[in-house]
Scaffold this motif. Sequence first.
Motif, short mmCIF file in Angstrom:
data_model
loop_
_atom_site.label_atom_id
_atom_site.label_comp_id
_atom_site.label_asym_id
_atom_site.label_seq_id
_atom_site.Cartn_x
_atom_site.Cartn_y
_atom_site.Cartn_z
N UNK A 82 0.87 -1.17 0.00
CA UNK A 82 0.00 0.00 0.00
C UNK A 82 0.91 1.22 0.00
N UNK A 83 0.44 2.29 -0.64
CA UNK A 83 1.25 3.50 -0.80
C UNK A 83 0.54 4.70 -0.20
N UNK A 84 1.35 5.59 0.36
CA UNK A 84 0.80 6.73 1.11
C UNK A 84 1.59 8.01 0.80
N UNK A 85 0.90 9.12 0.93
CA UNK A 85 1.54 10.42 1.05
C UNK A 85 1.11 11.03 2.38
N UNK A 86 2.13 11.45 3.15
CA UNK A 86 1.88 12.16 4.40
C UNK A 86 2.41 13.57 4.26
N UNK A 87 1.81 14.49 5.01
CA UNK A 87 2.26 15.88 5.02
C UNK A 87 2.59 16.28 6.45
N UNK A 88 3.68 17.03 6.58
CA UNK A 88 4.10 17.51 7.91
C UNK A 88 4.27 19.02 7.85
#
Lengths: 114, 112
Positions: free
Chosen positions: B32-38
């Motif tokens: 599974x692939x994700x984009x996270x933002x900080x």
Amino acid sequence: GAVVSQHPSRVICKSGTSVKIECRSLDFQATTMFWYRQFPKKSLMLMATSNEGSKATYEQGVEKDKFLINHASLTLSTLTVTSAHPEDSSFYICSAVTGGTGYTFGSGTRLTVV
Amino acid sequence: GNSVTQMEGPVTLSEEAFLTINCTYTATGYPSLFWYVQYPGEGLQLLLKATKADDKGSNKGFEATYRKETTSFHLEKGSVQVSDSAVYFCALLTEYGNKLVFGAGTILRVKS
């Protein structure tokens, strides 16, 4: 949605003292939590996996006697940095598994050791 | 082993410009692939995800398509805003694991 509360957000401590960071799941039970360390302008380094009721699993190169992890309940995991030194200064982030492929992160703790 | 490679930043854009942040991965099976933002001084927030090939994740005007043939999950947004300035992390979760593997992160700076 799922919320993970991390406390404190910032802490300054003297070299040689210990600091405890708490990570709480507010509206769900977290059997597994993760602790990360983030260096400036760097990615997150997984330090350890914390499982409720059992010993944490540490990643290679992480000193388990220095970074004590306790996951005594389904809603609380703690990271204690023992005998802190300036090189331990960093941003520490916890996350909890919220089911399936869901991960919720805490807001992080900025530790400064002086 | 499993790994994620992101384009190096910082990426500096003017408001309303088109954004692409490249992400490629190496993994066995079907991750599974994700984009996270900080955002500055904060933890990570899930931006979007895709769990199988050809899935498109989208949120807040951001999109990314899971391309198995190119092992990529590039992040795009048609018109960025100053408030999009943050660090973006691409990540994968292997089929049978429970540990997220993160890319190095890409700093995005949007100027007005």
